[in-house]
Design an enzyme around this catalytic site. Structure first.
Site, PDB file in Angstrom:
ATOM      1  N   GLY A  24     -37.966 -51.333 -52.825  1.00 34.25           N
ATOM      2  CA  GLY A  24     -37.968 -50.735 -51.477  1.00 34.25           C
ATOM      3  C   GLY A  24     -36.635 -50.796 -50.759  1.00 34.25           C
ATOM      4  N   GLY A  25     -35.607 -51.330 -51.424  1.00 35.17           N
ATOM      5  CA  GLY A  25     -34.304 -51.457 -50.764  1.00 35.17           C
ATOM      6  C   GLY A  25     -33.399 -50.258 -50.947  1.00 35.17           C
ATOM      7  N   ARG A  48     -34.239 -57.026 -56.960  1.00 34.70           N
ATOM      8  CA  ARG A  48     -33.408 -58.137 -57.433  1.00 34.70           C
ATOM      9  C   ARG A  48     -32.249 -58.477 -56.511  1.00 34.70           C
ATOM     10  NH1 ARG A  48     -32.015 -55.066 -62.857  1.00 34.70           N
ATOM     11  NH2 ARG A  48     -31.799 -53.495 -61.235  1.00 34.70           N
ATOM     12  N   TYR A 158     -43.214 -36.414 -66.674  1.00 33.94           N
ATOM     13  CA  TYR A 158     -43.159 -36.607 -68.134  1.00 33.94           C
ATOM     14  C   TYR A 158     -44.025 -37.793 -68.588  1.00 33.94           C
ATOM     15  CZ  TYR A 158     -38.993 -39.644 -67.215  1.00 33.94           C
ATOM     16  OH  TYR A 158     -38.132 -40.604 -66.767  1.00 33.94           O
ATOM     17  N   PRO A 199     -43.315 -37.599 -58.816  1.00 30.56           N
ATOM     18  CA  PRO A 199     -42.307 -36.751 -58.160  1.00 30.56           C
ATOM     19  C   PRO A 199     -41.521 -35.939 -59.185  1.00 30.56           C
ATOM     20  CG  PRO A 199     -41.984 -39.121 -57.664  1.00 30.56           C
ATOM     21  CD  PRO A 199     -42.899 -39.010 -58.842  1.00 30.56           C
ATOM     22  N   PRO A 201     -37.692 -33.696 -59.101  1.00 32.66           N
ATOM     23  CA  PRO A 201     -36.362 -34.187 -58.729  1.00 32.66           C
ATOM     24  C   PRO A 201     -36.196 -34.413 -57.225  1.00 32.66           C
ATOM     25  CG  PRO A 201     -36.275 -31.850 -59.276  1.00 32.66           C
ATOM     26  CD  PRO A 201     -37.668 -32.294 -59.576  1.00 32.66           C
ATOM     27  N   ARG A 210     -27.693 -42.219 -63.115  1.00 36.13           N
ATOM     28  CA  ARG A 210     -28.131 -42.599 -64.463  1.00 36.13           C
ATOM     29  C   ARG A 210     -28.689 -41.445 -65.278  1.00 36.13           C
ATOM     30  NH1 ARG A 210     -29.196 -46.763 -60.914  1.00 36.13           N
ATOM     31  NH2 ARG A 210     -28.295 -48.747 -61.573  1.00 36.13           N
TER      32      ARG A 210
END
Ligand code: HXC
Ligand code: NAP
Length: 294
Positions: A24-25, A48, A158, A199, A201, A210
């Site tokens: 959630g950050g 993390r 996917y 969702p 894009p 990434r």
């Protein structure tokens, strides 16, 4: 924070909801947190990176006007860290009755280039992480008779079509979808609902860096693959998820809701590529087909 659009639901629709959002950050997790807070929920974000979480909490307080937001650091891959994070959240808020499994790891790569560890890291964040959170939260809800409960798992389209070049993610998201549908039935007796959102894009730094590194974003413009010819807006996803967390969706259970502008169906329909045929070509083709009939 970009989102100045009013939420779909009316003010205070989520009063009484305390929702844990993994990841959630940043990105979509932060957008969901903002909308839930604006609707009166209490929100705990976890991931993390503590500094990122601390900054996000400050930002969310300012932009939502709701200070009922906290964070707990944890790596969702580690059951002990997940248990400790949920305990910290219970100590802050007393309890919680909503969970959004949103944390994910992903990168594009030909599968034969992946080390065994690279494959595992994605499965562990996405599938094991969702399992760790869900099991810990579920046992707590059952033992303490917390109800009603709503869990929303963020998957992708996917998860059912599969996709090359993101194979660990596709396998893990498919597992999350199976977990969603399975628990929707098994734990309904405890007044828990499990739904998934897929969702298409939605531009975020985490995903774009990434999945579309270098000039891939130009070569494979995600908006061009979508029939509506645009990417998603964060508030559109946040509205959908806040509805699924709310009691207004009380009879929706075990569902996966796609929010992708028609993207995956565009690839699925055999003749959808005919969009490229010009009106002049259609005139000629029509003549050809009609003359064959004669
Ligand atoms: C090949 C790679 C790689 C790459 C990492 N690895 N990146 N292999 N290509 N691009 C390998 C490493 O060499 C290592 O294997 C193993 O993966 C673990 O890498 P670490 O860096 O040690 O892992 P870690 O620090 O735990 O980081 C996890 C991560 C990172 C997934 C690699 O990217 C991350 O923290 N991501 C979190 C956020 C994120 O991914 N957000 C995007 C979500 S978007 P070896 O064998 O060398 O040790 C999303 C969208 C879905 O899911 C649908 C879109 C339509
Ligand atoms: P993002 O900003 O990179 O979000 C991923 C979040 O997961 C980060 O906040 C990250 O925080 C957290 N995370 C990663 N590994 C973790 C771990 N081991 N333990 C705890 N938290 C961890 O990307 P996003 O685009 O918003 O993605 C959010 C969700 O939407 C994901 O489930 C993704 O698969 C899904 N999705 C996104 C798109 C899209 O187009 N953006 C499309 C389909 C589905 P830390 O690094 O601080 O841990």
């Amino acid at each position: 924070m970009k989102n100045n659009v009013s939420p779909m639901l009316r003010d205070n629709s989520l009063t009484g909801k305390t929702v844990v959002i993994t990841g959630g950050g940043s990105g979509l997790g932060k957008a969901m947190a903002l909308t839930l807070l604006r609707l009166g929920a209490r929100v705990a974000i976890c991931s993390r990176n503590e500094e990122k979480l601390r900054n996000a909490v400050a930002e969310l307080r300012t932009h939502s006007g709701n200070d009922q937001v906290t964070y707990a650091t944890c790596d969702v891959r580690e059951q002990a860290q997940v248990d400790a994070a949920l305990e910290k959240i219970r100590n802050t808020f007393g309890s919680f009755n909503g969970l959004i499994n949103n944390a994910a790891g992903n990168f594009v790569s030909p599968t034969e280039r992946l080390s065994s560890r690279a494959f595992d890291v994605i499965i562990d964040i996405v599938l094991r992480g969702t399992k760790n959170m869900t099991l810990s939260a579920g046992k707590y809800w059952i033992a303490n008779n917390i109800r009603p409960v709503s869990v929303v798992n963020i998957v992708t389209t996917y998860a059912w079509t599969g996709s090359g070049y993101v194979v660990p993610s596709a396998a893990a998201k498919a597992g999350v979808l199976a977990l969603t549908r399975s628990l929707a039935v098994e734990w309904a007796k405890y007044d828990m609902r499990f739904n998934a959102v897929a969702p298409g894009p939605f531009p975020t730094k985490g995903a774009w860096e990434r999945l579309l590194p270098g000039d891939l974003a130009r070569k494979f413009d995600p908006a061009a693959r979508v029939p509506l010819r645009r990417t998603g807006r964060h508030e559109e996803l946040a509205d959908l998820v806040s509805y699924l967390i709310s009691d207004f969706s009380g009879y929706i259970n075990g569902e996966v809701i796609t929010i992708d502008g028609g993207e995956w169906l565009q690839g699925a329909g055999q003749f959808n590529g005919f969009e490229a045929v010009t009106p002049e070509q259609w005139d000629a083709l029509q003549q050809m087909i009609k003359s064959k009939k004669k």
